[in-house]
Design a protein around this motif. Structure first.
Motif, PDB file in Angstrom:
ATOM      1  N   ASP A  51       0.830  -1.207   0.000  1.00  0.00           N
ATOM      2  CA  ASP A  51       0.000   0.000   0.000  1.00  0.00           C
ATOM      3  C   ASP A  51       0.861   1.253   0.000  1.00  0.00           C
ATOM      4  O   ASP A  51       0.523   2.244  -0.643  1.00  0.00           O
ATOM      5  CB  ASP A  51      -0.910   0.014   1.235  1.00  0.00           C
ATOM      6  N   THR A  52       1.947   1.219   0.772  1.00  0.00           N
ATOM      7  CA  THR A  52       2.833   2.376   0.884  1.00  0.00           C
ATOM      8  C   THR A  52       4.276   1.897   0.996  1.00  0.00           C
ATOM      9  O   THR A  52       4.537   0.715   1.199  1.00  0.00           O
ATOM     10  CB  THR A  52       2.514   3.210   2.147  1.00  0.00           C
ATOM     11  N   GLN A 208      -2.407   5.630  11.156  1.00  0.00           N
ATOM     12  CA  GLN A 208      -2.781   4.445  10.365  1.00  0.00           C
ATOM     13  C   GLN A 208      -1.743   3.323  10.452  1.00  0.00           C
ATOM     14  O   GLN A 208      -2.033   2.184  10.108  1.00  0.00           O
ATOM     15  CB  GLN A 208      -3.027   4.827   8.903  1.00  0.00           C
ATOM     16  N   TRP A 268      -4.679  10.900  -0.447  1.00  0.00           N
ATOM     17  CA  TRP A 268      -4.363   9.474  -0.629  1.00  0.00           C
ATOM     18  C   TRP A 268      -4.385   8.741   0.710  1.00  0.00           C
ATOM     19  O   TRP A 268      -5.033   7.693   0.859  1.00  0.00           O
ATOM     20  CB  TRP A 268      -2.996   9.360  -1.317  1.00  0.00           C
ATOM     21  N   LYS A 269      -3.689   9.301   1.720  1.00  0.00           N
ATOM     22  CA  LYS A 269      -3.601   8.609   3.000  1.00  0.00           C
ATOM     23  C   LYS A 269      -4.951   8.574   3.716  1.00  0.00           C
ATOM     24  O   LYS A 269      -5.247   7.618   4.449  1.00  0.00           O
ATOM     25  CB  LYS A 269      -2.533   9.267   3.882  1.00  0.00           C
ATOM     26  N   LEU A 272      -6.833   5.789   1.971  1.00  0.00           N
ATOM     27  CA  LEU A 272      -6.213   4.515   2.343  1.00  0.00           C
ATOM     28  C   LEU A 272      -6.598   4.114   3.765  1.00  0.00           C
ATOM     29  O   LEU A 272      -6.912   2.946   4.039  1.00  0.00           O
ATOM     30  CB  LEU A 272      -4.691   4.630   2.209  1.00  0.00           C
ATOM     31  N   GLY A 277      -6.512  -0.795   2.530  1.00  0.00           N
ATOM     32  CA  GLY A 277      -5.569  -1.064   1.446  1.00  0.00           C
ATOM     33  C   GLY A 277      -5.878  -2.359   0.723  1.00  0.00           C
ATOM     34  O   GLY A 277      -6.994  -2.881   0.780  1.00  0.00           O
ATOM     35  N   PHE A 278      -4.864  -2.900   0.037  1.00  0.00           N
ATOM     36  CA  PHE A 278      -5.096  -4.062  -0.833  1.00  0.00           C
ATOM     37  C   PHE A 278      -5.386  -5.333  -0.043  1.00  0.00           C
ATOM     38  O   PHE A 278      -6.164  -6.175  -0.491  1.00  0.00           O
ATOM     39  CB  PHE A 278      -3.883  -4.246  -1.757  1.00  0.00           C
ATOM     40  N   ALA A 558      -2.156   6.286  -6.942  1.00  0.00           N
ATOM     41  CA  ALA A 558      -2.656   5.487  -5.820  1.00  0.00           C
ATOM     42  C   ALA A 558      -4.104   5.840  -5.499  1.00  0.00           C
ATOM     43  O   ALA A 558      -4.927   4.957  -5.222  1.00  0.00           O
ATOM     44  CB  ALA A 558      -1.772   5.705  -4.589  1.00  0.00           C
ATOM     45  N   LEU A 562      -7.118   3.064  -5.808  1.00  0.00           N
ATOM     46  CA  LEU A 562      -7.871   2.709  -4.595  1.00  0.00           C
ATOM     47  C   LEU A 562      -9.363   2.963  -4.784  1.00  0.00           C
ATOM     48  O   LEU A 562     -10.202   2.133  -4.420  1.00  0.00           O
ATOM     49  CB  LEU A 562      -7.360   3.522  -3.409  1.00  0.00           C
ATOM     50  N   ASN A 648       0.764   1.042 -10.639  1.00  0.00           N
ATOM     51  CA  ASN A 648      -0.584   1.575 -10.398  1.00  0.00           C
ATOM     52  C   ASN A 648      -1.238   2.042 -11.691  1.00  0.00           C
ATOM     53  O   ASN A 648      -2.418   1.770 -11.937  1.00  0.00           O
ATOM     54  CB  ASN A 648      -0.524   2.742  -9.413  1.00  0.00           C
TER      55      ASN A 648
END
Length: 815
Positions: A51-52, A208, A268-269, A272, A277-278, A558, A562, A648
Motif C-alpha cells: 500500500d505504501t 494508520q 491518498w492517506k 487509504l 488497502g489491498f 494510488a 484505490l 498503479n
C-alpha cells in the motif's frame, strides 16, 4: 542517466585487455559492450509491492528540500512558548499530565484572532508532531516521540480544530486573488496552508500505522479517528471530499497557491486509512462472496503475484543489429576456424532453436522476450553450461500460476454455437440441455462448468435489473452505509470535475509533458522566494523539482486505483461511473503518453538526497553537499515510488479496458503495443504481468503479422496471464474482434449508470407515476396551495375566462 559511470566501465587500456586469456577476453568485451548499451542481463528487481513505502520514506516525501530551514523555525516557535510555561525542563522529561496540559494550551492558541500568533502556535504543534526532534539522539527516538505526541494531539481534539482552520484558508478569497495576480508563486504564498496540511498528514500517516506495541487507549483513539475521518462530521462531508474540492479549485486556476503535493498526499492517506488497502480489499471481497453464497476465490491473487518471477526483457534494436553483425563476421571468418564451427554444429543440441531465432531476428525492434546472444564468440567452441543453484531450480512453479475462469456468457455462447452446428437450432440461455450433442461436447461443457466463475459485479447487475423492472414490488434497497458508500455519496455531484482535475495535474507532473503556457503550475510549493544563484543550488532545486513531480504522480495513481477498486466492490455501477468519466477525460491516452518514455531511466532515477530527508536531516549533522554527491544519488537499484506509480497506472489502464471492446480499440488506435512492449524491459514480475494483460486484450486486433513477429511475447502471455477458456485471444476469430459500433456500447453503459444513480441517490426526481396517491376528497381540498402573485392580481380575469364564459353541463359532470 549516469554517463560518467558508463564511460568509466569501458576505461580499460590495450595492455590490460591483452593480459586477459582469449576466452575471457571475448566474454569481457561482450559484457562491456552490453553494459555500455544497458543490455546486460540485470537481476530481477527486489520490489515488494505494498500500500505504501516504508514509514520513514512516506514521512520524508511530505517535505520538499526547499522547506529545510522551516524545521528550525518550528522548533523555535515551540521552545519560545514552552520556556514561558515550563522554564527548567525538557519536553521528554515531563509526565503525561503535563504533556496534556501543554497540548491543551497550544490548542487554545489556535483560536486567537491575530494571524501571526496563530501561525506560530500551529508551527509549535507541527514541531510536536515532528517528534520534538531537538531532544532526540537518533531516528528511532524521533519516531517514538512522533507517535506519542500525535496520539496526544489527537486525544485533545487537535484534528477538528485543524480542519476548521483549513476551511478558513480555503475560503480566504484575499489570498486566492493575490496569488492569481502574482506572476510567480513561491513557498511563501502557501505558508499557512503548508503548516496545517503537514500536521494533518503526520497525524493520518502515523495513526494508520498499526503497531502491535501500541497501548490499548491508542487503539481506541485510532478506531474512533478512522470512523470520524470517513464520516460526514467535518463540514457535513468526509475529509476526502473537502480535499477533492481543493484539487478542483487549484486545477481551475482559482487558487494557484495551494500546495498540491501535500493536498494529494493527505487525500491518498485519508482514503487509504478510511477505506483500507489491498489486503483489506481482498478480505472484503472474500466476505462479500460468502454473503452472496458464491464459491470462494480460486486463489489469493496477491500471493500468486508475489511468487511470480519476471521474464527476461525484450531485446532492443541495437542488440538485434549487433547479433546480425556477428553473423556477418562469422561468415567471413578464415577457413582455419571453419572446423571449429562444424564441430560446434555437430554437437549443438539447440541447432534447430538457432535457426528459429535467426528468423525471429528479422522481427520488429523489441520482438523477443528471451533473446540470448549467439553462443559462439571468436575462439569459443562449446560454452560451458551455466551452473544454477539448487534453490533456483526448486522455485520454478509447476504448471500455470492462475486457475482458468469461465463466464456464464462463455458457456452460453459455446452451447449456442454447438447446437446450431450439430442440431440446427438454439435454446437461448439454457445451459443444462445437452441432448443430441456429441460426447466430446458433453466433456467440454463439464470442464467449462467446473471452472465457471461468477463475480460479485454480475450479481449486483442482476439485482439492479430487478429493481428497475419492479420499482414498487421490489421494496427498498438495504444500502450499507460503509465508508466507501459515504465517500461515493459525497463526491457523486462533482465526480466528473474531480476526475478532470486529477488528470490535469497528472499530465502536468508527467515526465513526458512539455512546458506549456496554459498548463498548471504544480511547483508552487517547491520553488523558493529567491531563485538559486550557484550551480550547486540549481542542481539541488532540479532534484527537488523532479522528486516533487514523481511524488505527485505516485499520489494520484494510488488515489485513482484505490477508488476504482473500492467502488467496484461496493457496487459495479459506482466503479463504472468513475471509470467512464476517466475515459471521457482522456485517461487512456494520458497513461500511454506517460509510458512513452525510457521507462528504465524513470524507474532507476535518483531524484533524492538522502542526507536531506526527514528525519535524518534533523538528527544528524549535515555534510557539505557537492555537485558530485548530488549527481551520484543513492545506491538503490531502483526508485520505489516510480515503480509503484508505473504498476498503479498499468492497473488503472487494465481496470478501464477490461471487457470493454470500445476501450480496447482505443489502445489499438493509440498504437499502445510498442509502448507497452518497451515497458517489458523492467524485470519485475508484477509490472510485466499487467503489461502482458494489456497486450493480451488487444492481440486479436493487431493482425496476423504482429502475432507472427511477436511469438515470444505471445508465449509470455500464455505463461503468466490467466486463461479464459474459450477465449480466442491469440487468433482473432472471435465475433468481438469485428469493428461494431462501439459508441453504442458506451451509451448503453451510461444509461444504466444514470438509472442506477437516479434510483438510489436522486430522491427529488422520483417518477410521479410511482408516488402514492391521496384519494381522500377532504384532505385534497384541505391542502394549502401557494398561488403566484401575478395569478392573484389577475384572479377576476381568470374567473371570467375559465369559469363564467364556459358553459358547464353539471348533469354530465356529476354522472
Amino acid at each position: 542517466m549516469d554517463v560518467g559511470g558508463n564511460c568509466g566501465g569501458l576505461a580499460i587500456n590495450n595492455k590490460q585487455r591483452a593480459m586477459l586469456p582469449n576466452k575471457s577476453r571475448g566474454e569481457f568485451i561482450r559484457n562491456q559492450r552490453k553494459d555500455s548499451e544497458g543490455l546486460s542481463e540485470s537481476p530481477d528487481l527486489e520490489f515488494d509491492y505494498a500500500d505504501t513505502d516504508k514509514w520513514t520514506a512516506e514521512l520524508s516525501e511530505l517535505y520538499s528540500y526547499t522547506e529545510g530551514p522551516e524545521f528550525m523555525l518550528n522548533r523555535k516557535c515551540f521552545e519560545e512558548d514552552f520556556r514561558t510555561h515550563v522554564p527548567e525542563k525538557k519536553w521528554t522529561e515531563l509526565d503525561t499530565a503535563q504533556h496534556r496540559a501543554h497540548a491543551m494550551r497550544l490548542l487554545d492558541g489556535l483560536e486567537v484572532i491575530r494571524r501571526e500568533k496563530r501561525l506560530n502556535v500551529a508551527r509549535a504543534i507541527l514541531y510536536m508532531a515532528q517528534g520534538t526532534f531537538a531532544e532526540c539522539s537518533c531516528e528511532a527516538e524521533v519516531q517514538h516521540w512522533m507517535r506519542y505526541n500525535i496520539f496526544l494531539l489527537l486525544d485533545v481534539g487537535t484534528f477538528s480544530a485543524l480542519v476548521e482552520l483549513l476551511n478558513m484558508e480555503i475560503d480566504n478569497s484575499a489570498a486566492c486573488s493575490s496569488a492569481v495576480r502574482k506572476p510567480a508563486i513561491s513557498l511563501a504564498d502557501s505558508t499557512d496552508l503548508r503548516v496545517l496540511l503537514n500536521i494533518m498528514y503526520l497525524i493520518v500517516e502515523s495513526v494508520q500505522q498499526d503497531d502491535p506495541a501500541d497501548r490499548p487507549e491508542w487503539r481506541v483513539i485510532r478506531d474512533t479517528f478512522k470512523a470520524e475521518l470517513g464520516s460526514p462530521l467535518f463540514n457535513n462531508e468526509p475529509i476526502s471530499v473537502m480535499l477533492f474540492g481543493m484539487v478542483t479549485k487549484f486545477s481551475t486556476g482559482h487558487a494557484p497557491h495551494f500546495p498540491m503535493k501535500k493536498v494529494l498526499l493527505l487525500l491518498w492517506k485519508s482514503i487509504l486509512f478510511t477505506l483500507g488497502g489491498f489486503e483489506q480489499l481482498q478480505n472484503i471481497k472474500v466476505g462479500k462472496r460468502e454473503e452472496l453464497g458464491l464459491p470462494p476465490l480460486p486463489e489469493d491473487s496477491i500471493r500468486v503475484i508475489r511468487s511470480m518471477r519476471a521474464a527476461s526483457p525484450p531485446a532492443s534494436a541495437s542488440d538485434l543489429i549487433e547479433q546480425q553483425q556477428k553473423r556477418a563476421r562469422r561468415e567471413h571468418k578464415s577457413l582455419t576456424k571453419q572446423d571449429n564451427l562444424d564441430a560446434f554444429n555437430e554437437k549443438d543440441p539447440y541447432k534447430a532453436d538457432d535457426a528459429r531465432e535467426e528468423e525471429d531476428d528479422h522481427d520488429d525492434n523489441d520482438n523477443a522476450l528471451e533473446t540470448e546472444p549467439f553462443p559462439i564468440e571468436r575462439d569459443e567452441v562449446m560454452p560451458p553450461p551455466i551452473p544454477h543453484p539448487p534453490s533456483e531450480r526448486v522455485s520454478f512453479p509447476k504448471g500455470l500460476p492462475w486457475a482458468p475462469k469461465v463466464r456464464e456468457k462463455d458457456i452460453e455462447n459455446f452451447l449456442e454455437s454447438s447446437r446450431s452446428k450439430f442440431i440446427g437450432y438454439t435454446l437461448g440461455n439454457d445451459t443444462d440441455t445437452i441432448v443430441g450433442l456429441p460426447r466430446p461436447i458433453h466433456e467440454s461443457i463439464k470442464t467449462l462448468k467446473q471452472h465457471k466463475y461468477v463475480s460479485i459485479a454480475e450479481i449486483q447487475i442482476l439485482k439492479e435489473e430487478e429493481f428497475q423492472k419492479t420499482p414498487l414490488s421490489g421494496g427498498e434497497e438495504d444500502v450499507e452505509m460503509s465508508a466507501t458508500e459515504l465517500l461515493y455519496q459525497g463526491i457523486l455531484p462533482s465526480l466528473p470535475q474531480y476526475m478532470i482535475a486529477l488528470l490535469k495535474i497528472l499530465l502536468a507532473a508527467a515526465p513526458t509533458s512539455k512546458a506549456k503556457t496554459d498548463s498548471i503550475n504544480i511547483l508552487a510549493d517547491v520553488l523558493p522566494e529567491e531563485m538559486p544563484t550557484t550551480v550547486l543550488q540549481s542542481m539541488k532545486l532540479g532534484v527537488d523539482v523532479n522528486r516533487h513531480k514523481e511524488i505527485i504522480v505516485k499520489a494520484i495513481s494510488a488515489v485513482l486505483l484505490l477508488l476504482l477498486k473500492h467502488f467496484k466492490l461496493n457496487h459495479i455501477y459506482q466503479f463504472e461511473y468513475m471509470a467512464q468519466h476517466l475515459v471521457f477525460a482522456n485517461c487512456i491516452p494520458l497513461i500511454l503518453k506517460f509510458f512513452n518514455q525510457n521507462i528504465m531511466s524513470y524507474i532507476t532515477a535518483k531524484n533524492s538526497i538522502s542526507v536531506l530527508d526527514f528525519p535524518h536531516c534533523v538528527v544528524h549533522e549535515l555534510p557539505e553537499l557537492t555537485a558530485e554527491s548530488l549527481e551520484a544519488g543513492d545506491n538503490n537499484q531502483f526508485c520505489w515510488r516510480n515503480l509503484f506509480s508505473c504498476i498503479n497506472l498499468l492497473r488503472i489502464l487494465n481496470k478501464l479496458t477490461k471487457w470493454k471492446h470500445s476501450r480496447t480499440m482505443m489502445l489499438v488506435v493509440f498504437k499502445s503495443a510498442p509502448i507497452l512492449k518497451r515497458a517489458l524491459k523492467v524485470k519485475q514480475a508484477m509490472m510485466q504481468l499487467y503489461v502482458l494483460k494489456l497486450l493480451k486484450v488487444q492481440t486479436k486486433y493487431l493482425g496476423r503479422q504482429w502475432r507472427k513477429s511477436n511469438m515470444k511475447t505471445m508465449s509470455a502471455i500464455y505463461q503468466k496471464v490467466r486463461h479464459r477458456l474459450n477465449d480466442d485471444w491469440a487468433y482473432g476469430n472471435d465475433l468481438d474482434a469485428r469493428p461494431w459500433d462501439f459508441q453504442a456500447e458506451e451509451c448503453a453503459l451510461r444509461a444504466n449508470i444514470e438509472r442506477f444513480n437516479s434510483r438510489r441517490y436522486d430522491k427529488s426526481q422520483s417518477n410521479p407515476d410511482f408516488l402514492p396517491v391521496d384519494n381522500c376528497l377532504q384532505s385534497v381540498l384541505g391542502q394549502r396551495v401557494e398561488l403566484p402573485e401575478d395569478f392573484q392580481m389577475n384572479y377576476d380575469l381568470w374567473l371570467e375566462r375559465e369559469v363564467f364564459s364556459k358553459p358547464i353541463s353539471w348533469e354530465e359532470l356529476l354522472q
